[in-house]
Design a protein around this motif. Structure first.
Motif, PDB file in Angstrom:
ATOM      1  N   ASP A   1      12.214  12.259 -30.948  1.00  9.27           N
ATOM      2  CA  ASP A   1      12.726  12.256 -32.319  1.00  9.27           C
ATOM      3  C   ASP A   1      11.934  13.056 -33.346  1.00  9.27           C
ATOM      4  OD1 ASP A   1      10.609  10.478 -32.547  1.00  9.27           O
ATOM      5  OD2 ASP A   1      11.899   8.720 -32.351  1.00  9.27           O
ATOM      6  N   ASN A   2      10.885  13.742 -32.941  1.00  8.09           N
ATOM      7  CA  ASN A   2      10.227  14.649 -33.899  1.00  8.09           C
ATOM      8  C   ASN A   2       9.418  15.694 -33.143  1.00  8.09           C
ATOM      9  OD1 ASN A   2       7.209  13.839 -33.909  1.00  8.09           O
ATOM     10  ND2 ASN A   2       8.283  11.893 -34.056  1.00  8.09           N
ATOM     11  N   GLY A   3       8.956  16.691 -33.865  1.00 10.19           N
ATOM     12  CA  GLY A   3       8.285  17.813 -33.218  1.00 10.19           C
ATOM     13  C   GLY A   3       7.024  17.402 -32.474  1.00 10.19           C
TER      14      GLY A   3
ATOM     15  N   HIS B   1       0.656  21.973 -33.708  1.00 12.63           N
ATOM     16  CA  HIS B   1       1.696  21.425 -32.838  1.00 12.63           C
ATOM     17  C   HIS B   1       2.089  20.008 -33.219  1.00 12.63           C
ATOM     18  CE1 HIS B   1       1.568  24.965 -30.345  1.00 12.63           C
ATOM     19  NE2 HIS B   1       0.252  24.881 -30.286  1.00 12.63           N
ATOM     20  N   GLY B   2       1.679  19.550 -34.407  1.00 11.55           N
ATOM     21  CA  GLY B   2       2.038  18.213 -34.851  1.00 11.55           C
ATOM     22  C   GLY B   2       0.810  17.359 -35.103  1.00 11.55           C
ATOM     23  N   ASP B   3       1.036  16.112 -35.499  1.00 12.97           N
ATOM     24  CA  ASP B   3      -0.049  15.271 -36.006  1.00 12.97           C
ATOM     25  C   ASP B   3      -0.406  14.073 -35.139  1.00 12.97           C
ATOM     26  OD1 ASP B   3      -0.395  16.937 -38.160  1.00 12.97           O
ATOM     27  OD2 ASP B   3       1.149  15.928 -39.326  1.00 12.97           O
TER      28      ASP B   3
ATOM     29  N   ILE C   1       1.794  27.495 -26.993  1.00 18.91           N
ATOM     30  CA  ILE C   1       1.809  28.524 -28.037  1.00 18.91           C
ATOM     31  C   ILE C   1       3.036  28.362 -28.923  1.00 18.91           C
ATOM     32  CG2 ILE C   1       3.012  30.234 -26.571  1.00 18.91           C
ATOM     33  CD1 ILE C   1       1.189  32.395 -27.922  1.00 18.91           C
ATOM     34  N   GLU C   2       2.872  28.689 -30.210  1.00 15.08           N
ATOM     35  CA  GLU C   2       4.002  28.833 -31.121  1.00 15.08           C
ATOM     36  C   GLU C   2       4.446  30.288 -30.983  1.00 15.08           C
ATOM     37  OE1 GLU C   2       2.703  27.106 -35.245  1.00 15.08           O
ATOM     38  OE2 GLU C   2       0.932  27.369 -34.006  1.00 15.08           O
ATOM     39  N   PRO C   3       5.552  30.559 -30.329  1.00 11.04           N
ATOM     40  CA  PRO C   3       5.900  31.952 -30.066  1.00 11.04           C
ATOM     41  C   PRO C   3       6.154  32.774 -31.338  1.00 11.04           C
ATOM     42  CG  PRO C   3       7.637  30.465 -29.342  1.00 11.04           C
ATOM     43  CD  PRO C   3       6.497  29.616 -29.744  1.00 11.04           C
TER      44      PRO C   3
ATOM     45  N   CYS D   1       6.215  26.573 -24.778  1.00 10.13           N
ATOM     46  CA  CYS D   1       6.510  27.270 -26.027  1.00 10.13           C
ATOM     47  C   CYS D   1       7.014  26.262 -27.052  1.00 10.13           C
ATOM     48  CB  CYS D   1       7.536  28.378 -25.805  1.00 10.13           C
ATOM     49  SG  CYS D   1       6.781  29.831 -25.056  1.00 10.13           S
ATOM     50  N   ASP D   2       6.258  26.124 -28.124  1.00 11.78           N
ATOM     51  CA  ASP D   2       6.600  25.177 -29.185  1.00 11.78           C
ATOM     52  C   ASP D   2       7.450  25.916 -30.215  1.00 11.78           C
ATOM     53  OD1 ASP D   2       6.727  23.536 -31.363  1.00 11.78           O
ATOM     54  OD2 ASP D   2       4.564  23.148 -31.500  1.00 11.78           O
ATOM     55  N   GLU D   3       8.771  25.757 -30.085  1.00  7.24           N
ATOM     56  CA  GLU D   3       9.712  26.436 -30.998  1.00  7.24           C
ATOM     57  C   GLU D   3      10.224  25.466 -32.069  1.00  7.24           C
ATOM     58  OE1 GLU D   3      11.834  29.606 -30.695  1.00  7.24           O
ATOM     59  OE2 GLU D   3      11.268  30.326 -28.693  1.00  7.24           O
ATOM     60  N   VAL D   4       9.411  24.465 -32.385  1.00  2.51           N
ATOM     61  CA  VAL D   4       9.833  23.482 -33.384  1.00  2.51           C
ATOM     62  C   VAL D   4      10.140  24.182 -34.716  1.00  2.51           C
ATOM     63  CG1 VAL D   4       9.059  21.492 -34.750  1.00  2.51           C
ATOM     64  CG2 VAL D   4       8.704  21.524 -32.281  1.00  2.51           C
ATOM     65  N   ALA D   5       9.320  25.155 -35.096  1.00  2.35           N
ATOM     66  CA  ALA D   5       9.563  25.876 -36.353  1.00  2.35           C
ATOM     67  C   ALA D   5      10.461  27.098 -36.147  1.00  2.35           C
ATOM     68  CB  ALA D   5       8.232  26.311 -36.974  1.00  2.35           C
TER      69      ALA D   5
ATOM     70  N   LEU E   1      11.643  21.611 -29.177  1.00  8.09           N
ATOM     71  CA  LEU E   1      12.554  21.901 -30.286  1.00  8.09           C
ATOM     72  C   LEU E   1      12.663  20.694 -31.200  1.00  8.09           C
ATOM     73  CD1 LEU E   1      15.407  23.438 -28.099  1.00  8.09           C
ATOM     74  CD2 LEU E   1      13.849  24.728 -29.581  1.00  8.09           C
ATOM     75  N   SER E   2      12.780  20.940 -32.493  1.00  6.31           N
ATOM     76  CA  SER E   2      13.067  19.847 -33.436  1.00  6.31           C
ATOM     77  C   SER E   2      13.510  20.497 -34.745  1.00  6.31           C
ATOM     78  CB  SER E   2      11.851  18.940 -33.610  1.00  6.31           C
ATOM     79  OG  SER E   2      12.196  17.810 -34.360  1.00  6.31           O
ATOM     80  N   LYS E   3      12.907  20.128 -35.862  1.00  3.56           N
ATOM     81  CA  LYS E   3      13.209  20.686 -37.191  1.00  3.56           C
ATOM     82  C   LYS E   3      14.675  21.094 -37.396  1.00  3.56           C
ATOM     83  CE  LYS E   3       8.700  21.531 -39.020  1.00  3.56           C
ATOM     84  NZ  LYS E   3       7.488  21.908 -38.322  1.00  3.56           N
ATOM     85  N   GLY E   4      15.041  22.339 -37.109  1.00  2.00           N
ATOM     86  CA  GLY E   4      16.394  22.810 -37.446  1.00  2.00           C
ATOM     87  C   GLY E   4      17.504  22.281 -36.555  1.00  2.00           C
TER      88      GLY E   4
HETATM   89  C1  LIG Z   1       6.433  21.013 -37.694  1.00  2.00           C
HETATM   90  C2  LIG Z   1       5.907  21.387 -36.392  1.00  2.00           C
HETATM   91  C3  LIG Z   1       5.566  20.418 -35.436  1.00  2.00           C
HETATM   92  C4  LIG Z   1       5.595  18.941 -35.735  1.00  2.00           C
HETATM   93  O1  LIG Z   1       6.874  18.459 -35.968  1.00  2.00           O
HETATM   94  P1  LIG Z   1       7.050  17.043 -36.708  1.00  2.00           P
HETATM   95  O2  LIG Z   1       8.506  16.775 -36.617  1.00  2.00           O
HETATM   96  O3  LIG Z   1       6.576  17.246 -38.110  1.00  2.00           O
HETATM   97  O4  LIG Z   1       6.236  16.056 -35.959  1.00  2.00           O
HETATM   98  C5  LIG Z   1       5.156  20.844 -34.189  1.00  2.00           C
HETATM   99  N1  LIG Z   1       5.061  22.149 -33.900  1.00  2.00           N
HETATM  100  C6  LIG Z   1       5.384  23.110 -34.778  1.00  2.00           C
HETATM  101  C7  LIG Z   1       5.294  24.533 -34.375  1.00  2.00           C
HETATM  102  C8  LIG Z   1       5.801  22.766 -36.062  1.00  2.00           C
HETATM  103  O5  LIG Z   1       6.061  23.713 -36.968  1.00  2.00           O
END
Ligand SMILES: *Cc1c(COP(=O)(O)O)cnc(C)c1O
Length: 467
Positions: free
Chosen positions: A119-121, A154-156, A240-242, A274-278, A302-305
Motif C-alpha cells: 500500500d505504499n512505496g 527508497h522510503g522511510d 536504483i531509482e532509474p 528498480c524503484d519506479e515509485v516516483a 510502483l506506487s505514487k501515480g
Molecule cells: C516516494 C518514494 C518512495 C516511498 O514511497 P512512500 O509511499 O512515501 O512510502 C520510495 N521510493 C521512491 C523512489 C520514492 O520517490
C-alpha cells in the motif's frame, strides 16, 4: 471562510498533529508561513478554505497524475464503493485487483510476470528486499547485503532506510540498519571528478569507454563495478531509482548510466530492483523509466501515480524465476510470509484501473511529448539566470539548483533556508512547489497545460530575481 473558524482549525492542528518531514517548532511559529488549509481541488489547481486558487506544481508530492477530481477516476471509485470498499487479500481475491494485475503485466517489461500488492512505496521496496533475500536462501547462497547509491531514497521504513543514501534523513538511524554497500551518486554538477570542460550528459558509449577521454573517467560507474565485482557473492540485490534520484534533488543520471549499472548487475548475477515509485506511469515521458535504456529488472516497485494520486496502493512486480523459487509444499515453509491489512484495497485498485484506462485511451503519453519539449525550452531560458547553478530535468520532473555564485557553484549558507523562502513567496503568488535544500522541485501532472507550465516557470524566475 469565516476567519474565526480558520483560526480554530489552525490552532487545533498545532495542538494535536505531528506533520511528516516537518520541524514542528517552525510549523507552530508560522515559519516560514502560516499553515495553508486545502479545502478542494480541480485539475491542476488546489483551493484553500478562503477559496484562493494555487497551481499544484508538485502533483501533491508526486502522486497526482491526471489532475485532481478527474471525472473518470472519481466515477470508478464511486462505483466500487457501491460494491465493496475493502476485503482482505489473504485467502480471498477480487476483480479490481485481478484486472489491474493483468493490465500492469501487459505494460511492464516483458520479464515481469507476477504482481505482489501492498500500500505504499516504502512497503513495495521492503517486499522486493525480502523477496530477494529469501530467494538466495532457497538457492543455498548466503547473500546478506544490498547495494545502493549515495543520495538514494527508497522510503522511510527501516529496510528502505538501510538502502537509503540521504545523510540528512538517514544517518540518525545508522546503528539500526542492515549493511548495504554504497557507490557515489551520479550527481554530475557537484562531482569531484568532473573536469571543467566536459559537458553532460555523456552518451552511452562514453560510459562504456570510461577509461578514456571523456574527462570524468566515469568514476561513478567505476565504483559500481568495483564494489559489485569484489562483493557480488554476498550481495542479494542492487537497488536504483532509474534515471533520476528524485528525493535528493532531482539528480538526473547521465545517459547510459542506468544501462551500464544494469549490465554490471547481470554480469555478476546480482538481482536488480528498480524503484519506479516516483518515475513510473509516464512521469519521464515513457510509461516506465527503464524503457529509456531498455533495462529489464528482476523487481520493479510502483506506487505514487498508480492510482492517479487518489489512494494508497503499491506493487512489487517480479519474474517467474523469483516467484517459482517460493513454490513448494506448505511444510517446507517457502511461503512468502508478508502482507498488509490494506493489501490490494479494492477502491485503490478501481482508481488504478481507471488511471491505466485513461493513459491508454486518451493517448496521454503521446499528448505529453510536446509539453515536455515546451518545458525544456522554458527551462533553457531559465538556466541562463545568474542565480541558477544547474537545472536537471527528466520528463516532467525538474530540479532547479539555486546558487550564490554561478561561476564557482557556491551554495548559499543553508541557515538562510533559501529554497523554502522562495517556495513561500511563490505560494503567495498562487503556485505551490517544494524545495529540497536550495533545489526547487517541479513535479508536474501529465495533464498540465503549456500555459500552466509557463506560469510556474515565470513565477520561479520572478522570485529568484528578488534574491
Ligand atoms: C516516494 C518514494 C518512495 C516511498 O514511497 P512512500 O509511499 O512515501 O512510502 C520510495 N521510493 C521512491 C523512489 C520514492 O520517490
Amino acid at each position: 471562510m469565516d476567519n474565526k473558524i480558520k483560526t480554530k482549525l489552525i490552532k487545533s492542528d498545532k495542538n494535536n498533529i505531528w506533520h511528516p518531514f516537518t520541524q514542528m517548532a517552525d510549523w507552530i511559529n508560522n515559519d516560514p508561513c502560516e499553515p495553508l488549509i486545502i479545502d478542494k481541488a480541480k485539475g491542476s489547481y488546489l483551493y484553500d478554505i478562503d477559496g484562493k486558487k494555487y497551481l499544484d506544481g508538485i502533483s501533491s508530492l508526486w502522486v497526482n497524475l491526471l489532475g485532481h477530481r478527474n471525472p473518470k477516476i472519481d466515477k470508478a471509485i464511486k462505483k466500487q464503493i457501491d460494491k465493496v470498499s475493502h476485503t482482505t487479500f489473504l485467502g480471498l481475491t477480487h476483480s479490481p485487483a485481478i484486472m489491474l494485475a493483468e493490465k500492469l503485466i501487459s505494460i511492464l517489461p516483458k520479464n515481469l510476470k507476477k504482481i505482489f500488492y501492498s500500500d505504499n512505496g516504502s512497503t513495495a521496496v521492503e517486499v522486493a528486499i525480502k523477496m530477494a533475500y529469501q530467494y538466495w536462501q532457497f538457492k543455498g547462497e548466503k547473500r546478506r547485503f544490498f547495494f545502493s547509491l549515495k543520495n538514494a531514497y527508497h522510503g522511510d521504513t527501516i529496510g528502505a532506510v538501510s538502502v537509503g543514501g540521504v545523510d540528512s534523513f538517514h544517518s540518525s538511524f545508522k546503528s539500526l540498519l542492515f549493511k548495504s554497500y554504497f557507490a557515489m551518486s551520479p550527481y554530475c554538477y557537484r562531482c569531484a571528478y568532473r573536469k571543467k570542460e566536459i559537458t553532460f550528459p555523456l552518451n552511452a558509449k562514453d560510459f562504456r569507454d570510461h577509461n578514456s577521454k571523456v574527462g570524468c573517467k566515469g568514476e561513478c560507474i567505476r565504483q559500481v563495478k568495483d564494489i559489485i565485482s569484489k562483493n557480488h557473492k554476498t550481495i542479494a540485490a542492487a537497488i536504483i531509482e532509474p534515471l533520476n534520484q528524485a528525493a535528493s534533488g532531482m539528480l538526473v543520471m547521465p545517459k547510459g548510466y542506468l544501462k551500464e549499472y544494469a549490465n554490471i548487475c547481470k554480469r555478476y548475477d546480482v538481482l536488480l530492483i528498480c524503484d519506479e515509485v516516483a518515475t513510473g506511469f509516464g512521469r519521464t515521458g515513457k510509461m516506465f523509466a527503464v524503457e529509456h535504456e531498455d533495462v529489464n529488472p528482476d523487481f520493479m516497485c510502483l506506487s505514487k501515480g498508480i492510482t492517479g494520486g487518489y489512494l494508497p496502493l503499491a506493487v512489487t512486480a517480479t519474474t517467474d524465476e523469483i516467484y517459482n523459487a517460493f513454490l513448494g509444499k506448505y511444510e517446507e515453509f517457502k511461503t512468502f510470509f508478508h502482507g498488509h491489512s490494506y493489501t490490494a484495497n479494492p477502491l485503490a485498485c478501481a482508481a488504478a484501473n481507471a488511471t491505466l484506462d485513461i493513459l491508454k485511451k486518451d493517448n496521454i503519453l503521446i499528448k505529453l511529448q510536446p509539453k515536455i519539449k515546451y518545458l525544456e525550452k522554458e527551462l533553457a531560458h531559465l538556466s541562463k539566470h545568474k542565480k541558477v547553478g544547474n537545472i536537471r530535468h527528466c520528463g516532467l520532473m525538474v530540479g532547479i539548483e539555486i546558487v550564490e555564485d554561478k561561476k564557482t557553484s557556491k551554495s548559499y549558507d543553508y541557515k538562510l533556508k533559501l529554497g523554502a523562502r522562495v517556495c513561500t513567496s511563490m505560494r503567495n503568488k498562487g503556485v505551490i512547489i517544494r524545495n529540497l535544500g536550495d533545489t526547487l522541485v517541479l513535479f508536474l501532472p501529465l495533464t498540465i497545460t503549456k500555459k500552466e507550465i509557463s506560469k510556474i516557470v515565470t513565477t520561479v524566475k520572478e522570485e529568484i530575481s528578488c534574491l
